[in-house]
Structure formats: structure tokens, C-alpha cells
Design a protein around this motif. Structure first.
Motif, PDB file in Angstrom:
ATOM      1  N   UNK A 277      56.951   0.763 -63.717  1.00 27.27           N
ATOM      2  CA  UNK A 277      55.777   0.801 -64.235  1.00 27.27           C
ATOM      3  C   UNK A 277      55.262   2.480 -63.654  1.00 27.27           C
ATOM      4  N   UNK A 278      55.311   2.464 -62.444  1.00 28.12           N
ATOM      5  CA  UNK A 278      54.879   3.814 -62.008  1.00 28.12           C
ATOM      6  C   UNK A 278      55.474   5.043 -62.595  1.00 28.12           C
ATOM      7  N   UNK A 279      56.984   4.744 -63.034  1.00 26.28           N
ATOM      8  CA  UNK A 279      57.433   5.713 -63.772  1.00 26.28           C
ATOM      9  C   UNK A 279      57.029   5.929 -65.343  1.00 26.28           C
ATOM     10  N   UNK A 280      56.529   4.779 -65.821  1.00 26.28           N
ATOM     11  CA  UNK A 280      56.312   4.785 -67.091  1.00 26.28           C
ATOM     12  C   UNK A 280      57.392   4.291 -67.985  1.00 26.28           C
ATOM     13  N   UNK A 281      58.390   3.505 -67.229  1.00 28.19           N
ATOM     14  CA  UNK A 281      59.655   3.027 -68.238  1.00 28.19           C
ATOM     15  C   UNK A 281      59.464   1.601 -68.695  1.00 28.19           C
ATOM     16  N   UNK A 282      58.305   1.049 -68.561  1.00 27.32           N
ATOM     17  CA  UNK A 282      58.077  -0.233 -69.083  1.00 27.32           C
ATOM     18  C   UNK A 282      57.643  -0.045 -70.578  1.00 27.32           C
ATOM     19  N   UNK A 283      57.543   0.919 -71.123  1.00 30.76           N
ATOM     20  CA  UNK A 283      57.110   0.984 -72.685  1.00 30.76           C
ATOM     21  C   UNK A 283      58.542   1.217 -73.457  1.00 30.76           C
TER      22      UNK A 283
ATOM     23  N   UNK B 184      60.831   3.442 -75.906  1.00 24.31           N
ATOM     24  CA  UNK B 184      61.096   4.999 -75.852  1.00 24.31           C
ATOM     25  C   UNK B 184      60.386   5.709 -76.678  1.00 24.31           C
ATOM     26  N   UNK B 185      59.888   5.330 -77.936  1.00 23.98           N
ATOM     27  CA  UNK B 185      58.920   6.020 -78.578  1.00 23.98           C
ATOM     28  C   UNK B 185      57.598   6.317 -78.039  1.00 23.98           C
TER      29      UNK B 185
ATOM     30  N   UNK C 160      55.291   9.516 -76.890  1.00 25.90           N
ATOM     31  CA  UNK C 160      53.896   9.811 -77.274  1.00 25.90           C
ATOM     32  C   UNK C 160      53.164   9.908 -75.894  1.00 25.90           C
ATOM     33  N   UNK C 161      53.351   9.071 -74.859  1.00 33.95           N
ATOM     34  CA  UNK C 161      52.460   9.264 -73.713  1.00 33.95           C
ATOM     35  C   UNK C 161      52.785  10.515 -73.084  1.00 33.95           C
ATOM     36  N   UNK C 162      54.016  11.154 -73.147  1.00 37.56           N
ATOM     37  CA  UNK C 162      54.525  12.163 -72.483  1.00 37.56           C
ATOM     38  C   UNK C 162      53.714  13.353 -73.119  1.00 37.56           C
ATOM     39  N   UNK C 163      53.622  13.304 -74.613  1.00 40.35           N
ATOM     40  CA  UNK C 163      53.175  14.634 -75.165  1.00 40.35           C
ATOM     41  C   UNK C 163      51.645  14.591 -75.015  1.00 40.35           C
ATOM     42  N   UNK C 164      50.950  13.184 -74.937  1.00 42.24           N
ATOM     43  CA  UNK C 164      49.516  13.254 -74.266  1.00 42.24           C
ATOM     44  C   UNK C 164      49.166  13.871 -73.245  1.00 42.24           C
ATOM     45  N   UNK C 165      50.082  13.381 -72.164  1.00 39.99           N
ATOM     46  CA  UNK C 165      49.854  14.021 -70.924  1.00 39.99           C
ATOM     47  C   UNK C 165      49.977  15.462 -70.889  1.00 39.99           C
ATOM     48  N   UNK C 166      50.987  15.894 -71.621  1.00 42.94           N
ATOM     49  CA  UNK C 166      51.346  17.578 -71.571  1.00 42.94           C
ATOM     50  C   UNK C 166      50.097  18.231 -72.278  1.00 42.94           C
ATOM     51  N   UNK C 167      49.492  17.532 -73.064  1.00 42.85           N
ATOM     52  CA  UNK C 167      48.381  18.162 -73.956  1.00 42.85           C
ATOM     53  C   UNK C 167      47.461  18.441 -72.936  1.00 42.85           C
TER      54      UNK C 167
ATOM     55  N   UNK D 249      67.374  12.680 -70.771  1.00 47.47           N
ATOM     56  CA  UNK D 249      67.184  12.119 -69.545  1.00 47.47           C
ATOM     57  C   UNK D 249      66.973  10.539 -69.642  1.00 47.47           C
ATOM     58  N   UNK D 250      66.583  10.012 -70.658  1.00 45.66           N
ATOM     59  CA  UNK D 250      66.577   8.486 -70.751  1.00 45.66           C
ATOM     60  C   UNK D 250      68.217   7.779 -71.092  1.00 45.66           C
ATOM     61  N   UNK D 251      68.943   8.524 -71.737  1.00 47.29           N
ATOM     62  CA  UNK D 251      70.217   7.947 -71.799  1.00 47.29           C
ATOM     63  C   UNK D 251      71.247   8.178 -70.706  1.00 47.29           C
ATOM     64  N   UNK D 252      70.843   8.752 -69.593  1.00 51.05           N
ATOM     65  CA  UNK D 252      71.737   8.870 -68.530  1.00 51.05           C
ATOM     66  C   UNK D 252      71.904   7.766 -67.918  1.00 51.05           C
TER      67      UNK D 252
END
Length: 348
Positions: A65-71, A73-74, A78-85, A38-41
Motif C-alpha cells: 500500500x505504501x508503494x502503491x501496488x495495491x491497485x 496496473x492501469x 494514472x496515479x503516477x501521471x497525476x503525481x508527476x503533474x 519495472x512492474x514486470x520484473x
């Protein structure tokens, strides 16, 4: 419960737990691969959600920033995994709602369509495969194989458009393909999310009939490409079983032919059929994206496709993870059915 029964139950639980644990690396791989793809599209996803086509860099940065794209990629992963947990799949920019809420609301529509298509396919393919195996080389056998070849070669969206043209536009038998329910009908109170079941619970037969009539064409579209592999595997499995020693022995001792076919041959031939049915169900649930789009069906497939076209990451990632989880669950159910069909098979 006896000691042997306790050991059997414990062994089965260990088998279930082992299969669930072995699926975790695959689920993690699906997560990582979907996240990276999704990020390489190409394109900037933030540009799809700004309020004005002439928005400046400052407004685009706010959306990023609202989409979390200002950080980096790694860190995003990590933020995505944290939210999934914590059970947070993110927020869909296309709907403005949590992805979990959207998936929970739309999943019953996809399951209802997929189960209806699979039930229709099994009801046609299994008897056709058995009859073809009982008369190999006959006209019926050749007809089944021709239909199987045609069903595999025809894309689902093409068959869906053909069914709409024939039964809605030309013959006028089918209702307009605009979703699960007529725009003038009132949906019943949501209990299960399955419209047919909720209508039955509410005793609303008019709405039940309206929803059933709208389910027929998309379910037939889903069933058309499913009948081919099911009929083919049923025919091949029945042919193999009918030439086995125990079937010839049952015929030699004078058992009724129908009992030999149903009790001995068909039951032993069902294991590969169950295997294919489980795989096909998972494939149907993920591949009904185009069918839902053609028939304006409000399921998770159409939801993910709309999000993908808008470069909305969170719904697509949630959809893929949901499909992977269902695939693991279906495979576990198939293993349980093995033990029911053939007591010699155990989960351990």
C-alpha cells in the motif's frame, strides 16, 4: 529592434517551442515503457522493504500500500501521471526521501563527472582528429585509428578497474576511489552542487585539490570510450572539408595554411562534431552508472542502480525521466549551436 530582427526572434522561439512540443510524445512513451518494465520484473518489491525476513502477509500488504501496488496496473499508471503533474516523483523506499530531493542532490555530481569526461575527450579527440586528417595514411593517422578501435571495444567498468589498479594500487599516484571527497575533508557550503565550483567560491584550495584529484580517474574512464567516436568523426569531417572547393580556393589565393585550416576547414567540420558531442553527452550521463558504482561516486546513476537492485520503482522511473528530459534539452542546445557555427542554419 528592427522588424526583420523581431521576425527572426519570433521564428526562433517558434522553432524552440515546436521542438519541445514534438518531444512530449517521446517523453510519454519513455514514461509508459519504464513504468511497465519495472512492474514486470520478477519478484515482489514489498519483500525487500519489510522489517523482518519472516514477515507475514499483513505486513507485506502494508508495504504494498505504501508503494502503491495495491491497485490495478492501469490505475497505478494514472496515479503516477497525476503525481508527476504536481511535481511528485514519489518516495524512494531505499532512502526514505522524496525522489525529487535525491535527484536534485545527486545530479550535480553526475553532471560534474560527465562534463569533465566530455571536456577531456574533446580536448584530446578534436586535435587528434584534425592532425590525422592533415596527414592521412601517416603513422599518426594509423595510431589514432587503432586507439579509436581500442577505446570503443573496452567496456567502461573494465577500463575503470584497470585505471584503479594501475594508478591507485600499483603506482600509488591516485587517491582511493571512494567518492568525491576524502572522508577527513569538510565539504564547502553547497551553492551550485558542483564541488569544484563550490570550493572555489569558498576559497578552500585544499578541498578543491582533493576533489580534483578524485575526479581525474573517473573522468578519464568516461573519456576513454568517448574519444573514439569524437576523433573518428572529426577526422572524417575534416577530410571531407579539406577536399572541398572553398578550401582549395583559399589555398590558391595564398592564404596562410593555419588560417585556411582553422577559419575555413575546422569551422565547417564542427557541425557533425557538435552533433556527435551532444549525443555522446546524453549517452555518457545515462551510461555512467557503472563508472559511478566502480568509483563510489554519489551520482544519479549509482542511485538508480541501487534502487533497481532493490526493486524500488520510484527512483528508477525518476532517473529515466530525468535522463530523457536532459536528452531533449541537449538536442535543443545542439540546434542552437548549429546556428552559431553556421548562420545558414536556423531553428525555423
Amino acid at each position: 529592434m528592427s522588424a526583420a530582427g523581431s521576425r527572426g526572434a519570433l521564428s526562433a522561439l517558434k522553432g524552440v517551442g515546436g521542438r519541445l512540443l514534438s518531444a512530449l510524445p517521446a517523453l510519454f512513451g519513455v514514461l509508459a515503457l519504464t513504468f511497465i518494465l519495472m512492474r514486470v520484473l520478477p519478484g515482489d518489491p514489498a519483500s525487500f522493504f519489510v522489517s523482518s525476513p519472516t514477515a507475514g502477509e499483513a505486513e507485506l500488504e502494508i508495504v504494498r500500500q505504501r508503494m502503491g501496488l495495491d491497485h490495478p496496473l492501469p490505475m497505478q499508471f494514472l496515479y503516477y501521471l497525476r503525481d508527476l503533474a504536481t511535481g511528485d516523483f514519489g518516495t524512494a523506499m531505499t532512502t526514505g526521501r522524496p525522489v525529487v530531493d535525491d535527484l536534485v542532490e545527486r545530479l550535480p555530481a553526475s553532471l560534474e563527472l560527465t562534463l569533465a569526461g566530455l571536456f577531456l575527450a574533446v580536448a584530446i579527440a578534436v586535435p587528434a582528429g584534425v592532425l590525422a586528417a592533415l596527414r592521412p595514411g601517416s603513422v599518426f593517422d594509423h595510431g589514432v585509428r587503432v586507439i579509436c578501435s581500442a577505446g570503443v571495444s573496452l567496456p567502461t567498468f573494465v577500463s575503470g578497474l584497470l585505471l584503479i589498479y594501475i594508478f591507485y594500487y600499483w603506482l600509488g599516484w591516485a587517491p582511493d576511489p571512494t567518492g568525491r571527497l576524502d572522508i577527513f575533508a569538510f565539504p564547502p557550503e553547497t551553492v551550485t552542487g558542483f564541488l569544484l565550483i563550490d570550493c572555489l567560491l569558498a576559497g578552500d584550495w585544499d578541498t578543491w585539490w582533493s576533489s580534483l584529484s578524485r575526479l581525474v580517474l573517473p573522468a578519464c574512464t568516461m573519456a576513454l570510450f568517448t574519444i573514439a567516436p569524437l576523433a573518428r568523426i572529426t577526422r572524417g569531417s575534416m577530410l571531407a572539408v579539406l577536399t572541398s572547393e572553398f578550401v582549395r580556393t583559399a589555398d590558391a589565393v595564398g592564404l596562410p595554411r593555419w588560417k585556411v585550416i582553422v577559419t575555413y576547414a575546422l569551422r565547417n567540420a564542427l557541425i557533425p562534431v557538435v552533433t556527435v558531442s551532444g549525443s555522446i553527452f546524453s549517452t555518457m550521463l545515462g551510461a555512467n552508472v557503472l563508472v559511478e558504482k566502480v568509483f563510489s561516486w554519489p551520482g544519479v546513476g549509482r542511485y538508480a542502480l541501487d534502487a533497481l537492485m532493490a526493486s524500488d520503482y520510484a527512483p528508477v522511473q525518476g532517473f529515466v525521466l530525468l535522463m530523457a528530459t536532459i536528452f531533449v534539452f541537449v538536442n535543443l542546445v545542439v540546434d542552437l549551436l548549429y546556428a552559431v557555427i553556421d548562420p545558414r542554419v536556423s531553428l525555423s
